[in-house]
Design a protein around this motif. Structure first.
Motif, PDB file in Angstrom:
ATOM      1  N   LEU B 608      16.755  -1.512   0.800  1.00  7.03           N
ATOM      2  CA  LEU B 608      17.853  -0.953   0.004  1.00  7.03           C
ATOM      3  C   LEU B 608      18.679  -2.063  -0.659  1.00  7.03           C
ATOM      4  O   LEU B 608      19.161  -1.897  -1.779  1.00  7.03           O
ATOM      5  CB  LEU B 608      18.753  -0.070   0.886  1.00  7.03           C
ATOM      6  N   GLU B 609      18.807  -3.180   0.043  1.00  2.00           N
ATOM      7  CA  GLU B 609      19.530  -4.306  -0.549  1.00  2.00           C
ATOM      8  C   GLU B 609      18.805  -4.805  -1.803  1.00  2.00           C
ATOM      9  O   GLU B 609      19.435  -5.078  -2.834  1.00  2.00           O
ATOM     10  CB  GLU B 609      19.625  -5.436   0.500  1.00  2.00           C
ATOM     11  N   VAL B 610      17.471  -4.875  -1.720  1.00  2.00           N
ATOM     12  CA  VAL B 610      16.683  -5.298  -2.880  1.00  2.00           C
ATOM     13  C   VAL B 610      16.843  -4.283  -4.014  1.00  2.00           C
ATOM     14  O   VAL B 610      17.067  -4.650  -5.169  1.00  2.00           O
ATOM     15  CB  VAL B 610      15.188  -5.447  -2.485  1.00  2.00           C
ATOM     16  N   LEU B 611      16.750  -2.998  -3.656  1.00  2.00           N
ATOM     17  CA  LEU B 611      16.876  -1.960  -4.680  1.00  2.00           C
ATOM     18  C   LEU B 611      18.244  -2.037  -5.369  1.00  2.00           C
ATOM     19  O   LEU B 611      18.325  -1.979  -6.598  1.00  2.00           O
ATOM     20  CB  LEU B 611      16.661  -0.571  -4.042  1.00  2.00           C
ATOM     21  N   ALA B 612      19.299  -2.173  -4.559  1.00  2.00           N
ATOM     22  CA  ALA B 612      20.651  -2.197  -5.133  1.00  2.00           C
ATOM     23  C   ALA B 612      20.816  -3.392  -6.073  1.00  2.00           C
ATOM     24  O   ALA B 612      21.380  -3.280  -7.165  1.00  2.00           O
ATOM     25  CB  ALA B 612      21.684  -2.246  -4.016  1.00  2.00           C
ATOM     26  N   ALA B 613      20.280  -4.537  -5.650  1.00  2.93           N
ATOM     27  CA  ALA B 613      20.419  -5.738  -6.468  1.00  2.93           C
ATOM     28  C   ALA B 613      19.643  -5.587  -7.779  1.00  2.93           C
ATOM     29  O   ALA B 613      20.110  -5.981  -8.845  1.00  2.93           O
ATOM     30  CB  ALA B 613      19.918  -6.957  -5.685  1.00  2.93           C
ATOM     31  N   VAL B 614      18.444  -4.993  -7.710  1.00  8.79           N
ATOM     32  CA  VAL B 614      17.646  -4.794  -8.920  1.00  8.79           C
ATOM     33  C   VAL B 614      18.328  -3.766  -9.820  1.00  8.79           C
ATOM     34  O   VAL B 614      18.379  -3.921 -11.041  1.00  8.79           O
ATOM     35  CB  VAL B 614      16.212  -4.364  -8.560  1.00  8.79           C
ATOM     36  N   ARG B 615      18.827  -2.700  -9.192  1.00  8.80           N
ATOM     37  CA  ARG B 615      19.486  -1.651  -9.989  1.00  8.80           C
ATOM     38  C   ARG B 615      20.655  -2.236 -10.794  1.00  8.80           C
ATOM     39  O   ARG B 615      20.874  -1.865 -11.944  1.00  8.80           O
ATOM     40  CB  ARG B 615      19.964  -0.540  -9.057  1.00  8.80           C
ATOM     41  N   ALA B 616      21.377  -3.187 -10.171  1.00  8.80           N
ATOM     42  CA  ALA B 616      22.523  -3.802 -10.840  1.00  8.80           C
ATOM     43  C   ALA B 616      22.073  -4.662 -12.020  1.00  8.80           C
ATOM     44  O   ALA B 616      22.779  -4.794 -13.013  1.00  8.80           O
ATOM     45  CB  ALA B 616      23.316  -4.649  -9.838  1.00  8.80           C
ATOM     46  N   GLU B 617      20.862  -5.229 -11.889  1.00 11.09           N
ATOM     47  CA  GLU B 617      20.354  -6.106 -12.955  1.00 11.09           C
ATOM     48  C   GLU B 617      19.657  -5.303 -14.056  1.00 11.09           C
ATOM     49  O   GLU B 617      19.776  -5.604 -15.238  1.00 11.09           O
ATOM     50  CB  GLU B 617      19.378  -7.121 -12.337  1.00 11.09           C
ATOM     51  N   TRP B 618      18.886  -4.315 -13.669  1.00 11.42           N
ATOM     52  CA  TRP B 618      18.032  -3.547 -14.593  1.00 11.42           C
ATOM     53  C   TRP B 618      18.925  -2.629 -15.436  1.00 11.42           C
ATOM     54  O   TRP B 618      19.832  -1.994 -14.902  1.00 11.42           O
ATOM     55  CB  TRP B 618      17.031  -2.731 -13.770  1.00 11.42           C
ATOM     56  N   PRO B 619      18.673  -2.560 -16.759  1.00 10.87           N
ATOM     57  CA  PRO B 619      19.549  -1.752 -17.619  1.00 10.87           C
ATOM     58  C   PRO B 619      19.677  -0.311 -17.120  1.00 10.87           C
ATOM     59  O   PRO B 619      18.670   0.318 -16.788  1.00 10.87           O
ATOM     60  CB  PRO B 619      18.831  -1.797 -18.972  1.00 10.87           C
ATOM     61  N   ALA B 620      20.912   0.154 -17.086  1.00 16.02           N
ATOM     62  CA  ALA B 620      21.184   1.482 -16.526  1.00 16.02           C
ATOM     63  C   ALA B 620      20.460   2.573 -17.301  1.00 16.02           C
ATOM     64  O   ALA B 620      20.128   3.622 -16.759  1.00 16.02           O
ATOM     65  CB  ALA B 620      22.688   1.736 -16.541  1.00 16.02           C
ATOM     66  N   SER B 621      20.186   2.326 -18.585  1.00 20.38           N
ATOM     67  CA  SER B 621      19.565   3.361 -19.407  1.00 20.38           C
ATOM     68  C   SER B 621      18.057   3.463 -19.166  1.00 20.38           C
ATOM     69  O   SER B 621      17.416   4.401 -19.613  1.00 20.38           O
ATOM     70  CB  SER B 621      19.812   3.040 -20.886  1.00 20.38           C
ATOM     71  N   ARG B 622      17.463   2.472 -18.477  1.00 23.35           N
ATOM     72  CA  ARG B 622      16.014   2.510 -18.291  1.00 23.35           C
ATOM     73  C   ARG B 622      15.686   2.946 -16.852  1.00 23.35           C
ATOM     74  O   ARG B 622      16.330   2.507 -15.907  1.00 23.35           O
ATOM     75  CB  ARG B 622      15.402   1.129 -18.558  1.00 23.35           C
ATOM     76  N   PRO B 623      14.650   3.793 -16.725  1.00 20.03           N
ATOM     77  CA  PRO B 623      14.331   4.324 -15.393  1.00 20.03           C
ATOM     78  C   PRO B 623      13.834   3.252 -14.421  1.00 20.03           C
ATOM     79  O   PRO B 623      13.141   2.317 -14.820  1.00 20.03           O
ATOM     80  CB  PRO B 623      13.228   5.352 -15.649  1.00 20.03           C
ATOM     81  N   LEU B 624      14.212   3.455 -13.177  1.00 19.86           N
ATOM     82  CA  LEU B 624      13.777   2.582 -12.087  1.00 19.86           C
ATOM     83  C   LEU B 624      13.131   3.471 -11.035  1.00 19.86           C
ATOM     84  O   LEU B 624      13.712   4.468 -10.621  1.00 19.86           O
ATOM     85  CB  LEU B 624      15.007   1.881 -11.497  1.00 19.86           C
ATOM     86  N   TRP B 625      11.902   3.142 -10.672  1.00 16.16           N
ATOM     87  CA  TRP B 625      11.260   3.950  -9.622  1.00 16.16           C
ATOM     88  C   TRP B 625      10.927   3.094  -8.418  1.00 16.16           C
ATOM     89  O   TRP B 625      10.894   1.866  -8.507  1.00 16.16           O
ATOM     90  CB  TRP B 625      10.011   4.658 -10.162  1.00 16.16           C
ATOM     91  N   VAL B 626      10.697   3.729  -7.293  1.00 20.00           N
ATOM     92  CA  VAL B 626      10.259   3.031  -6.092  1.00 20.00           C
ATOM     93  C   VAL B 626       8.965   3.668  -5.610  1.00 20.00           C
ATOM     94  O   VAL B 626       8.872   4.884  -5.484  1.00 20.00           O
ATOM     95  CB  VAL B 626      11.323   3.089  -4.978  1.00 20.00           C
ATOM     96  N   THR B 627       7.948   2.832  -5.398  1.00 21.37           N
ATOM     97  CA  THR B 627       6.709   3.291  -4.774  1.00 21.37           C
ATOM     98  C   THR B 627       6.906   3.171  -3.275  1.00 21.37           C
ATOM     99  O   THR B 627       7.214   2.090  -2.782  1.00 21.37           O
ATOM    100  CB  THR B 627       5.534   2.411  -5.238  1.00 21.37           C
ATOM    101  N   VAL B 628       6.772   4.286  -2.559  1.00 16.50           N
ATOM    102  CA  VAL B 628       7.096   4.255  -1.136  1.00 16.50           C
ATOM    103  C   VAL B 628       6.043   5.010  -0.335  1.00 16.50           C
ATOM    104  O   VAL B 628       5.526   6.031  -0.777  1.00 16.50           O
ATOM    105  CB  VAL B 628       8.516   4.835  -0.897  1.00 16.50           C
ATOM    106  N   SER B 629       5.693   4.483   0.836  1.00 13.34           N
ATOM    107  CA  SER B 629       4.762   5.172   1.728  1.00 13.34           C
ATOM    108  C   SER B 629       5.536   6.192   2.551  1.00 13.34           C
ATOM    109  O   SER B 629       6.443   5.829   3.292  1.00 13.34           O
ATOM    110  CB  SER B 629       4.071   4.185   2.675  1.00 13.34           C
ATOM    111  N   ALA B 630       5.162   7.464   2.402  1.00  9.89           N
ATOM    112  CA  ALA B 630       5.842   8.516   3.162  1.00  9.89           C
ATOM    113  C   ALA B 630       5.187   8.740   4.516  1.00  9.89           C
ATOM    114  O   ALA B 630       5.693   9.486   5.343  1.00  9.89           O
ATOM    115  CB  ALA B 630       5.844   9.819   2.367  1.00  9.89           C
ATOM    116  N   SER B 631       4.031   8.108   4.714  1.00  3.95           N
ATOM    117  CA  SER B 631       3.364   8.205   6.013  1.00  3.95           C
ATOM    118  C   SER B 631       2.485   6.987   6.181  1.00  3.95           C
ATOM    119  O   SER B 631       1.913   6.483   5.216  1.00  3.95           O
ATOM    120  CB  SER B 631       2.504   9.467   6.094  1.00  3.95           C
ATOM    121  N   ASP B 632       2.375   6.530   7.430  1.00  2.81           N
ATOM    122  CA  ASP B 632       1.457   5.437   7.713  1.00  2.81           C
ATOM    123  C   ASP B 632       0.060   5.965   8.014  1.00  2.81           C
ATOM    124  O   ASP B 632      -0.876   5.200   8.179  1.00  2.81           O
ATOM    125  CB  ASP B 632       1.976   4.609   8.895  1.00  2.81           C
ATOM    126  N   LEU B 633      -0.075   7.289   8.116  1.00  2.59           N
ATOM    127  CA  LEU B 633      -1.352   7.946   8.414  1.00  2.59           C
ATOM    128  C   LEU B 633      -1.969   7.426   9.704  1.00  2.59           C
ATOM    129  O   LEU B 633      -3.186   7.278   9.810  1.00  2.59           O
ATOM    130  CB  LEU B 633      -2.344   7.774   7.242  1.00  2.59           C
TER     131      LEU B 633
END
Lengths: 275, 741
Positions: B608-633
């Motif tokens: 979340l710290e990485v995401l917050a820091a990137v969100r602050a840098e990345w232009p607010a008007s452009r979409p930011l997505w996160v690829t996340v594993s919802a299960s380790d299977l």
């Protein structure tokens, strides 16, 4: 072309001669099956004999039950066969489906999947290790195909192998498995596509012997053995339909195994394919 | 041949009459423990294809059955006070009692001996017959007595149900969904004659207890006695829908559904048939249908085969395929009913679509053929909520869901199809190759709404292989800018870069040689949440310390700045598949005892710290997505609850979209590679956490995309992976040369 090495009681000279004649064409490879507790020839020994009398065809295990064997020895045997045959080996491996093969060996049945994965990594490393010869003809060793059904087998295929070998069935079953194999391949981040191999059995004008062989060979799968026996190719038309169906589903190579050890069956297959 | 049928239900009677009809002089006896006219249960549903089979097998009983059947076409879904009607279904139902009377009469006519009130307590007494057909139902005594031969397994599925009947004559198969202070309840109801309908009430165990329906022990009721308090509760619960009609019981009480399977259905001269052999939940079709189809297959096999063994083997081989297919559909259906709580935010068209396609036997395109009006309605609704057309005006012709726009952050994707430019593995020191850039360009001109450039490294040590492309040097910015600049004005597709740090999966050989094979020469040191090697051949990574964490965070921020400079329209962060940030999230790979390990919030702290820091840098008007594993299977991995919580945290920190994946946390995962194999995880996260999701994993065509979108399993779908040959509509547009005129 499958060799009759998997049919119990097939005479040795028939198996060797079959390979020699397959080498005359139109076949791309000769292939053998693997079992321990059964009347078949050992796959690597049978392919060694085939290697000695052929110049062109690839030498294919479909499949070899690698976990039954000591890994370093197996790697050396495969590298030796590859070197002696001028780089003609394609190694198909899987865990096999029968517990009694394991119970006959020193390998525990439990953990066979993980063992196979480790073996693949170890074999690849050994083939690159100059201290353990002979050097394989292709850097990194012969092509490896992995068989088996289910996610973990497909993930193993995608992580370690060059392609997938299917256990047989109608083209529709192959197409489904091929789709899963391609999906596993992409999921593992592998570039391009996996090689996709299929297999089937034939016995032209079967008098029941071919069918009985399949019922016996596949008795361990229970009622499904009937379905497998029903899939026996007994006419030239059935063979051609199978080839077309598999080609359409993206099969790179289809291995046709004889269900009876009779030399005349080879002629008839050559005939059927020529039409 | 002397034939004994144990059990005089539809399966046993139908087998007896078909055998008798074959006219081989068989001596056939049916033993039934109840009297001829006793019966429990209400209506029995047949599909058109089952009726076709019955017509071929015995025209006399078929005529009698058909003339006693209630027939209807629609399936109604009543939800949130709205009725959604699906047509194009051909169903018929008959009162079980009437069906039995028809079959009994035909048996008598054909000389079958029927023994009622004859309980077979010990099948051994009958084993001297040449053939024993055990059609003695779900609690088969024969199966129990010969359990070592048949090796049965019985699975108690979740949920409680009670069979009731109403005097309300329905005109459609009707699903009713309702909720009150006790929980959620649903009804499956269908007519079976002109004045009566079956009315099955079903709920989860918690709702059942909350409603006090556990007050009466079903086992304590006398045979034939109903749980009248529960019936009264249901009558009040569904008073509006019952519309003053009666709700009645007949020995009705609450049951748990039991799925029966047997390793084999035959043992010497004994063969299992119908519910004794297999059950499949009634939400996908009746056991009576399966039993009567078994009877047809068994008698056909006996006619066709020379000896009994072969015939019984052929029967089982023949039927097992169909039965297992039905059981698989039933298991999908049961799973839907156990999870539909997460769909209660859906509007009626989407809810109905989700319900009607739950068993995966019906695809989007099937349903459209069956009922164009229904699918047209779903499309108009979907188009409208997606903002297709203008100003919310009603759409005369709605696009398929795949081709509706998707609002994401401050921008709008022109459609909901994404394409992925796979890692090429041929970058030099992080600079993408001309071939890789050409692929990106080709895909961007292919008509998709979003093009994802997969796995762009944020640092040299964050690469998976030496050939990974990066955004860790200003020279990389220039390379990406070349292609993005060339695309300007030529495509409406957004192009996004997925930033990643490989963590303990780094420093490997090219993936043409296999995945996760460590580099032998010029390897670089690895970092991860905890010092655990990826596989037994991988080097052990160092646990990332706070200094290293700050450096990684800053690498992500710097890469985001370069991505913005290069002209990427969207940015992704890879927090999945066992890479560095994923290694913090999964309990399998995070064994830290500092503030970044332990419970989920702690494990999420650094990502979340990485995401917050990137969100602050990345232009607010452009979409930011996160690829996340919802299960380790795999066992011991992230739980479903944690996956939903993690999704909420990511959305709360500014992720506009979650690209939901699973597995690869360790090599010991158990994936499935069926069509759209990541979609169940996208479904979980999207509808559990109310976030926008993208799904992927073998999505071969836009039919599947439409299905996933209409069922609310995702908002955006990656087509291909593996890519099929490009369909004609994805053929690249002609490059517009000549200065963008």
């Amino acid at each position: 072309m499958g060799l009759p090495a998997g049919v119990p009681g097939a005479p040795g000279d028939l198996v060797v001669d079959w390979a020699r004649r397959a080498d005359d064409g139109p076949f791309a490879s000769v292939a053998v099956v693997d079992r321990l507790r059964y009347g078949n020839y050992d796959p690597l020994i049978a392919l060694s004999a085939a290697a000695a009398v052929t110049r062109r065809v690839r030498l294919v295990t479909c499949i070899l039950i690698a976990p039954l064997r000591e890994t370093a020895t197996l790697a050396k045997q495969v590298a030796s066969l590859d070197a002696l045959s001028g780089g003609r080996v394609t190694l198909g491996v899987a865990t096999g489906a029968r517990r009694d093969d394991y119970d006959t060996s020193e390998t525990a049945y439990g953990g066979r999947g993980a063992r196979l994965s480790d073996q693949l990594a170890v074999m690849r490393s050994q083939w690159e290790d100059p201290a353990v010869g002979p050097a394989p003809c292709r850097p990194g060793g012969p092509p490896i195909l992995v068989g088996g059904t289910g996610g973990p087998a497909l993930a193993r295929m995608a992580a370690f192998a060059d392609g997938y070998v299917h256990a047989g069935g109608p083209p529709r079953a192959f197409a489904r498995a091929a789709g899963q194999a391609r999906a596993a391949w992409a999921d593992a981040g592998r570039p391009d596509q996996p090689q996709l191999w299929g297999m089937g059995y034939f016995a032209f004008d079967d008098d029941g012997a071919g069918r009985d062989y399949l019922l016996d060979y596949y008795a361990f799968v229970g009622p499904f053995a009937q379905r497998i026996a029903d899939g026996l190719l007994t006419t030239p038309l059935a063979v051609r339909e199978m080839l077309e169906g598999y080609a359409e589903a993206g099969c790179d190579e289809l291995l046709l195994f004889p269900a009876t050890a009779s030399a005349e069956q080879l002629d008839r297959l050559v005939d059927a394919l020529a039409r | 041949m002397k034939v004994t049928c144990i059990g005089g239900g539809p399966g046993g009677l139908y087998t007896a009459l078909l055998l008798a009809k074959a006219g081989r002089g068989h001596e056939i006896t049916v033993y039934e423990r109840q009297a001829a006219s006793d019966t429990f249960g209400w209506g029995v549903v047949f599909s058109a294809s089952t009726l076709g089979g019955l017509a071929d097998a015995d025209a006399d009983t078929y005529d009698a059955i058909l003339s006693s059947c209630a027939r209807w076409d629609p399936v109604d879904v009543v939800y949130r006070g709205t009725r959604v009607r699906a047509r194009g279904n051909r169903f018929a139902a008959i009162a079980r009692k009437r069906l039995l009377a028809i079959l009994q009469e035909r048996c008598r006519e054909l000389g079958v001996s029927l023994r009622f009130g004859a309980e077979v307590a010990d099948p051994a007494a009958h084993l001297d017959a040449d053939l024993v057909v055990a059609a003695d139902g779900v609690h088969s005594v024969t199966r129990s007595r010969l359990a070592s031969a048949f090796a049965p397994t019985t699975t108690v599925e979740g949920g409680k149900f009670i069979w009731l009947v109403t005097t309300k004559p329905l005109r459609a198969f009707t699903f009713l969904f309702t909720a009150n202070e006790h929980g959620r309840f649903q009804v499956h109801a269908y007519p079976f004659d002109e004045h009566t309908s079956t009315w099955i009430v079903e709920c989860d165990e918690r709702s059942w207890r909350n409603a006090g329906m556990d007050a009466v022990d079903p086992a304590a009721l006398r045979p034939g006695e109903s749980d009248s308090d529960s019936i009264e509760y249901c009558r009040r619960l569904f008073a509006d829908e019952l519309d003053g009609h009666k709700l009645l019981g007949n020995g009705s009480k609450w049951y748990d559904w039991v799925t029966v399977r047997n390793k084999t259905w035959r043992h010497r001269n004994v063969v299992l048939l119908g519910d004794a052999a297999h059950t499949a939940h009634w939400s996908v079709g009746s056991g009576t249908k399966l039993a009567m189809e078994d009877a047809i297959a068994l008698t056909a096999a006996l006619e066709r085969c020379e000896d009994l063994d072969t015939a019984l083997a052929a029967y089982e081989a023949d039927r097992r395929v169909a039965v297992e297919r039905t059981q698989a559909a039933a298991s999908e259906s049961l799973d839907w009913f156990s999870r539909y709580g997460r769909y209660l935010g859906f509007e009626p068209p989407q809810f109905a679509y989700s319900l009607l396609t739950r068993s995966k036997r019906v695809t989007y395109d099937n349903l459209r053929l069956r009922d164009p009006e229904l699918v047209g309605g779903v499309e108009r609704w979907f188009g409208q909520v997606s903002g297709a057309g203008s100003d919310g005006a009603a759409l005369l012709v709605a696009p398929q869901p795949a081709f509706t726009p998707l609002r994401l952050g401050g921008v709008t994707l022109v459609n909901r199809v994404a394409l992925v430019a796979d890692r090429a593995g041929d970058a030099v020191d992080g600079t993408p190759s001309p071939g890789h850039l050409a692929t990106v360009e080709r895909l961007a001109l292919g008509g998709a709404g979003l093009v994802v450039v997969e796995s762009v490294a944020v640092s040299p040590s964050g690469r998976v292989t030496r050939g990974d492309a990066g955004l860790y040097d200003d020279r990389h910015t220039g390379a990406w800018r070349t292609v993005l600049g060339r695309l300007a004005g030529r495509t409406s597709a957004l192009v996004g870069a997925q930033l990643s740090h490989a963590g303990r999966r780094g420093s490997t050989r090219p993936r043409s040689a296999g995945s996760d094979r460590p580099l032998r020469d010029e390897a670089w040191p690895l970092v991860a949440a905890s010092p655990l090697p990826y596989n037994r051949f991988s080097p052990t990574p160092a646990a990332l310390d706070r200094h290293g964490m700050t450096a990684v965070r800053d690498d992500f921020v710097a890469a985001a700045r370069r991505a913005a400079d290069a002209g990427f329209d969207a940015l992704g962060l890879h927090f999945g598949h066992g890479y560095l940030l994923a290694s913090f999230i999964s309990p399998l790979t995070n064994h830290r005892d500092d503030g970044y390990g332990g419970d989920l919030p702690a494990r999420m702290a650094f990502p979340l710290e990485v995401l917050a820091a990137v969100r602050a840098e990345w232009p607010a008007s452009r979409p930011l997505w996160v690829t996340v594993s919802a299960s380790d299977l795999q066992p011991g991995g992230l739980t479903e609850t944690e996956a939903v919580s993690a999704a909420r945290l990511l959305a709360g920190e500014g992720a506009d979209l979650l690209d939901v994946v699973a597995g690869h946390t360790t090599p010991a995962f158990h994936p499935s590679y069926d069509t759209a194999f990541y979609a169940p995880w996208s479904d979980l996260v999207r509808n559990g956490a109310s976030v926008t999701t993208m799904t992927s994993g073998s999505i071969p065509d836009t039919g599947v995309v439409n299905d996933l979108l209409a069922a609310g399993k995702a908002d955006l779908c990656v087509l291909g992976r593996p890519s099929p040959p490009p369909p004609p509509w994805l053929a690249p547009a002609q490059p517009a040369h000549g200065g963008g005129s």
